[in-house]
Enzyme design. Structure first.
Site, PDB file in Angstrom:
ATOM      1  N   LYS A 133      10.374 -16.797  -0.224  1.00  0.00           N
ATOM      2  CA  LYS A 133       9.115 -16.346  -0.925  1.00  0.00           C
ATOM      3  C   LYS A 133       9.480 -16.829  -2.387  1.00  0.00           C
ATOM      4  O   LYS A 133       9.943 -16.913  -2.480  1.00  0.00           O
ATOM      5  CB  LYS A 133       8.587 -14.393  -0.658  1.00  0.00           C
ATOM      6  CG  LYS A 133       7.447 -14.485  -0.474  1.00  0.00           C
ATOM      7  CD  LYS A 133       6.578 -14.296   0.049  1.00  0.00           C
ATOM      8  CE  LYS A 133       5.432 -13.659   0.551  1.00  0.00           C
ATOM      9  NZ  LYS A 133       4.525 -13.527   1.723  1.00  0.00           N
ATOM     10  N   ASP A 173      -0.224 -17.374   0.142  1.00  0.00           N
ATOM     11  CA  ASP A 173      -0.414 -16.218   0.306  1.00  0.00           C
ATOM     12  C   ASP A 173      -1.385 -15.192  -0.573  1.00  0.00           C
ATOM     13  O   ASP A 173      -2.115 -16.285  -0.857  1.00  0.00           O
ATOM     14  CB  ASP A 173       1.308 -14.963   0.120  1.00  0.00           C
ATOM     15  CG  ASP A 173       0.966 -13.541   0.190  1.00  0.00           C
ATOM     16  OD1 ASP A 173       1.577 -13.277   0.880  1.00  0.00           O
ATOM     17  OD2 ASP A 173       1.045 -12.930  -0.985  1.00  0.00           O
TER      18      ASP A 173
HETATM   19  P1  NDP Z   1      -6.367 -13.413  -0.686  1.00  0.00           P
HETATM   20  O1  NDP Z   1      -5.766 -14.123  -1.834  1.00  0.00           O
HETATM   21  O2  NDP Z   1      -6.956 -14.172   0.518  1.00  0.00           O
HETATM   22  O3  NDP Z   1      -7.067 -12.338  -0.846  1.00  0.00           O
HETATM   23  C1  NDP Z   1      -6.240 -10.821  -0.880  1.00  0.00           C
HETATM   24  C2  NDP Z   1      -7.254 -10.261  -1.539  1.00  0.00           C
HETATM   25  O4  NDP Z   1      -6.714  -8.336  -1.439  1.00  0.00           O
HETATM   26  C3  NDP Z   1      -8.184  -9.840  -1.749  1.00  0.00           C
HETATM   27  O5  NDP Z   1      -9.906  -9.417  -1.394  1.00  0.00           O
HETATM   28  C4  NDP Z   1      -7.985  -9.328  -3.232  1.00  0.00           C
HETATM   29  O6  NDP Z   1      -8.948  -8.684  -4.315  1.00  0.00           O
HETATM   30  C5  NDP Z   1      -7.470  -8.204  -2.750  1.00  0.00           C
HETATM   31  N1  NDP Z   1      -6.501  -7.971  -3.876  1.00  0.00           N
HETATM   32  C6  NDP Z   1      -5.169  -8.931  -4.435  1.00  0.00           C
HETATM   33  N2  NDP Z   1      -4.491  -8.061  -4.787  1.00  0.00           N
HETATM   34  C7  NDP Z   1      -4.889  -6.857  -5.487  1.00  0.00           C
HETATM   35  C8  NDP Z   1      -4.460  -5.387  -6.109  1.00  0.00           C
HETATM   36  N3  NDP Z   1      -3.784  -5.563  -7.237  1.00  0.00           N
HETATM   37  N4  NDP Z   1      -5.860  -4.085  -6.012  1.00  0.00           N
HETATM   38  C9  NDP Z   1      -6.263  -4.613  -4.812  1.00  0.00           C
HETATM   39  N5  NDP Z   1      -7.208  -5.907  -4.359  1.00  0.00           N
HETATM   40  C10 NDP Z   1      -6.233  -6.425  -4.642  1.00  0.00           C
HETATM   41  O7  NDP Z   1      -4.618 -13.050   0.023  1.00  0.00           O
HETATM   42  P2  NDP Z   1      -4.708 -12.717   1.793  1.00  0.00           P
HETATM   43  O8  NDP Z   1      -5.623 -12.287   1.873  1.00  0.00           O
HETATM   44  O9  NDP Z   1      -3.541 -14.305   1.692  1.00  0.00           O
HETATM   45  O10 NDP Z   1      -3.151 -11.049   1.570  1.00  0.00           O
HETATM   46  C11 NDP Z   1      -3.786 -10.466   1.528  1.00  0.00           C
HETATM   47  C12 NDP Z   1      -2.585  -8.951   1.707  1.00  0.00           C
HETATM   48  O11 NDP Z   1      -2.084 -10.167   3.125  1.00  0.00           O
HETATM   49  C13 NDP Z   1      -0.826  -9.824   0.862  1.00  0.00           C
HETATM   50  O12 NDP Z   1       0.008  -8.654   1.213  1.00  0.00           O
HETATM   51  C14 NDP Z   1       0.042 -10.907   1.797  1.00  0.00           C
HETATM   52  O13 NDP Z   1       0.753 -10.677   1.014  1.00  0.00           O
HETATM   53  C15 NDP Z   1      -0.452 -10.623   3.066  1.00  0.00           C
HETATM   54  N6  NDP Z   1       0.273 -11.373   4.226  1.00  0.00           N
HETATM   55  C16 NDP Z   1      -0.733 -12.198   4.129  1.00  0.00           C
HETATM   56  C17 NDP Z   1      -0.246 -13.711   5.693  1.00  0.00           C
HETATM   57  C18 NDP Z   1      -1.203 -14.774   5.337  1.00  0.00           C
HETATM   58  O14 NDP Z   1      -0.823 -15.950   6.116  1.00  0.00           O
HETATM   59  N7  NDP Z   1      -1.739 -15.083   4.246  1.00  0.00           N
HETATM   60  C19 NDP Z   1       0.597 -13.638   6.042  1.00  0.00           C
HETATM   61  C20 NDP Z   1       1.571 -12.354   6.192  1.00  0.00           C
HETATM   62  C21 NDP Z   1       0.450 -11.089   5.307  1.00  0.00           C
HETATM   63  P3  NDP Z   1      -9.612  -9.998  -5.890  1.00  0.00           P
HETATM   64  O15 NDP Z   1     -10.219 -10.929  -4.920  1.00  0.00           O
HETATM   65  O16 NDP Z   1     -10.526  -9.303  -6.076  1.00  0.00           O
HETATM   66  O17 NDP Z   1      -7.985 -10.243  -5.739  1.00  0.00           O
HETATM   67  O1  2IT Z   2       3.480 -12.750   4.173  1.00  0.00           O
HETATM   68  C1  2IT Z   2       3.622 -14.004   5.286  1.00  0.00           C
HETATM   69  O2  2IT Z   2       4.111 -13.685   5.495  1.00  0.00           O
HETATM   70  C2  2IT Z   2       3.282 -14.787   4.357  1.00  0.00           C
HETATM   71  N1  2IT Z   2       2.190 -14.991   2.828  1.00  0.00           N
HETATM   72  C3  2IT Z   2       2.523 -16.251   5.578  1.00  0.00           C
HETATM   73  C4  2IT Z   2       4.108 -17.248   5.194  1.00  0.00           C
HETATM   74  C5  2IT Z   2       4.085 -18.533   6.091  1.00  0.00           C
HETATM   75  O3  2IT Z   2       4.965 -18.963   5.984  1.00  0.00           O
HETATM   76  O4  2IT Z   2       3.135 -18.443   6.819  1.00  0.00           O
END
Ligand code: NDP
Ligand code: 2IT
Length: 453
Positions: A133, A173
């Protein structure tokens, strides 16, 4: 508790205490380690080989943690400096694999908790990928495209020394999506002088990306929850769903849940949440978030019947059948968990990483709420990243439905393996324990096979 259980418990406790001592002030890392280690007691108790080979002492220590300076010039011509991180946690079953997070809260603790979780999650996918990560404390909010490009180029200039298609493969992420991956891929290609497509995943479709990667995490989380529901004779059809966040994971969780007949009534960003009793209009959310990079508060301008509430934590006061936390870590605390239970929640699926606090998880489990832990429920994203790597190696692309079908099968397998592990080790129905054990065994056995490294 028999003698073996007691000594396994003591062993786990002593490893945990060493982690706390050795990594002071890293609360998120401690929390992730605690959750996993405690659930491994039955497996350690049954198989003393894991104690003999010092597996736990080794598995909690990253193979490598890289931190670096990221200097860049903002639009005013001022020099800015951020800090970059990459943790290469465990490469025993495959190249390090895991996303990059750009958010001001990023520090060593956050990156290590994510990298530790990723090791077990990646193992669960059944794909040959190790755990890694990375990210930066850079805040993309309010930055111009030019600033984003200059920052990401500087970040990649340093990161490129440590990654490669067979060593370490980053992806997105929080704060890192298609735009950032594009800039980073361009810079990596320029530095290397070759088109090594498999060095990053989440790439644009026109230059080596996989169809369905964008959708994979959100879709996968809903597929996972669907398995939990079906096992109890329940379904998404006609249910009320609350999804936190409005980013990549949230958007495609909303889409799939809606396709399966649910009504998603709320979503959020870090400033607040919107409640739309008619069901969230996803076209509006996608335009606001994916195109305009606007605040979710703007939603009510187009849908005046909806309500915007300042402060994102209160989203869990909304009664729902299914809760999908898809924003960030520790967004459901013990009080939010209690409220969800009081309001009749039947299932919780963690789209985000570690969105529920440890005492929040206890509330769900002790109240028999179906609970899909992050490393199982959100593994669809990284699983399709591994499929992107496969396609890059083959120099071939699968159709959307082919990738989506594979994702669906992977999520069903993760569910089945977690259920089976939970049953085998005496915690029927507890998918936290089941997912941790199923993910652990494959990594631990590979570590034993490969010697003390
Ligand atoms: P994005 O940046 O696309 O979206 C994040 C969202 O969460 C936004 O709406 C953001 O709001 C909100 N957010 C972020 N930080 C905070 C905070 N501290 N408090 C409240 N809201 C918050 O990220 P992802 O959708 O990719 O990721 C979301 C979650 O999913 C994370 O935990 C990530 O680790 C996890 N994840 C992502 C994967 C992926 O493939 N992308 C895979 C597996 C897990 P704002 O715009 O206001 O910051
Ligand atoms: O938390 C996660 O699993 C991710 N942000 C996706 C990682 C990846 O390599 O696709």
């Amino acid at each position: 508790m028999n003698e073996a259980d007691v000594s396994a418990k003591d062993y786990v406790q002593s490893v945990y205490e060493t982690v706390v001592k050795r990594n002071p002030h890293e609360q998120e890392f401690h929390q992730a380690v605690k959750e996993i280690l405690e659930s491994l007691v039955p497996v350690i108790s049954k198989h003393p080989k894991y104690i003999e080979h010092g597996i736990l002492e080794r598995i909690v220590e990253p193979e490598r943690l890289i931190t670096f300076r990221v200097p860049w010039v903002d639009d005013q011509g001022k020099v800015q400096v951020n800090r970059g991180f990459r943790v290469q946690f465990n490469s025993v079953i495959g190249p390090y694999k895991g996303g990059l997070r750009f958010h001001p809260s990023v520090n060593a603790s956050i990156i290590k908790f994510l990298g530790f979780e990723q090791t077990f999650k990646n193992s669960l996918t059944g794909q040959p990928i190790g755990g890694g990560k990375g990210g930066s404390d850079f805040d993309p909010k309010g930055k111009s495209d030019g600033e984003i490009m200059r920052f990401t180029q500087s970040f990649m200039t340093e990161l490129s020394k440590y990654i490669g298609p067979d060593t370490d493969v980053p992806a997105g992420d929080i704060g890192v999506g298609a735009r950032e991956i594009g800039f980073m891929f361009g810079q990596y290609r320029r530095l290397r002088g070759g088109h090594e497509a498999g060095v990053l995943t989440g790439k644009g479709i026109g230059y080596g990306g996989s169809l369905a990667r964008t959708e994979a995490t959100g879709y996968g989380a809903v597929y996972f929850v669907n398995e939990m529901l079906q096992a109890e004779g329940l379904s998404f059809e006609g249910s009320t769903v609350v999804v936190s966040g409005s980013g990549n994971v949230a958007i495609y969780a909303i889409q799939k849940a809606t396709q399966l007949g649910a009504k998603v009534v709320a979503c959020s960003d870090s400033n607040g949440y919107v409640y739309d009793e008619k069901g969230i209009n996803l076209d509006t959310v996608r335009r606001l978030k994916e195109e305009q990079r606007a605040r979710i508060s703007e939603y009510v301008k187009e849908h005046p019947h909806a309500v915007y509430v300042e402060g994102c934590e209160k989203i869990w006061t909304i009664p729902c059948d299914i809760a999908l936390p898809c924003a960030t870590q520790n967004e459901i605390d013990v009080n939010s968990a209690k409220l969800l239970v009081e309001n009749g929640v039947k299932a919780v699926g963690e789209g985000a990483n570690m969105p529920t606090t440890l005492d929040g998880i206890d509330v769900f489990l002790s109240n028999k709420v179906l609970f899909g832990p992050a490393k199982a429920a959100n593994a669809g994203g990284v699983a399709v990243s591994a499929l992107e790597m496969s396609q890059n190696s083959m120099r071939y692309s699968w159709h959307f439905h082919e990738v989506d079908d594979k994702l669906h099968t992977i999520m069903k397998n993760i569910y089945r393996n977690s259920v089976q592990a939970a049953e085998e080790y005496g915690y029927p129905g507890n998918l936290v324990v089941g997912a941790n054990i199923a993910g652990f065994i494959k990594v631990a056995d590979a570590m034993i096979a490969q010697g003390v490294i």
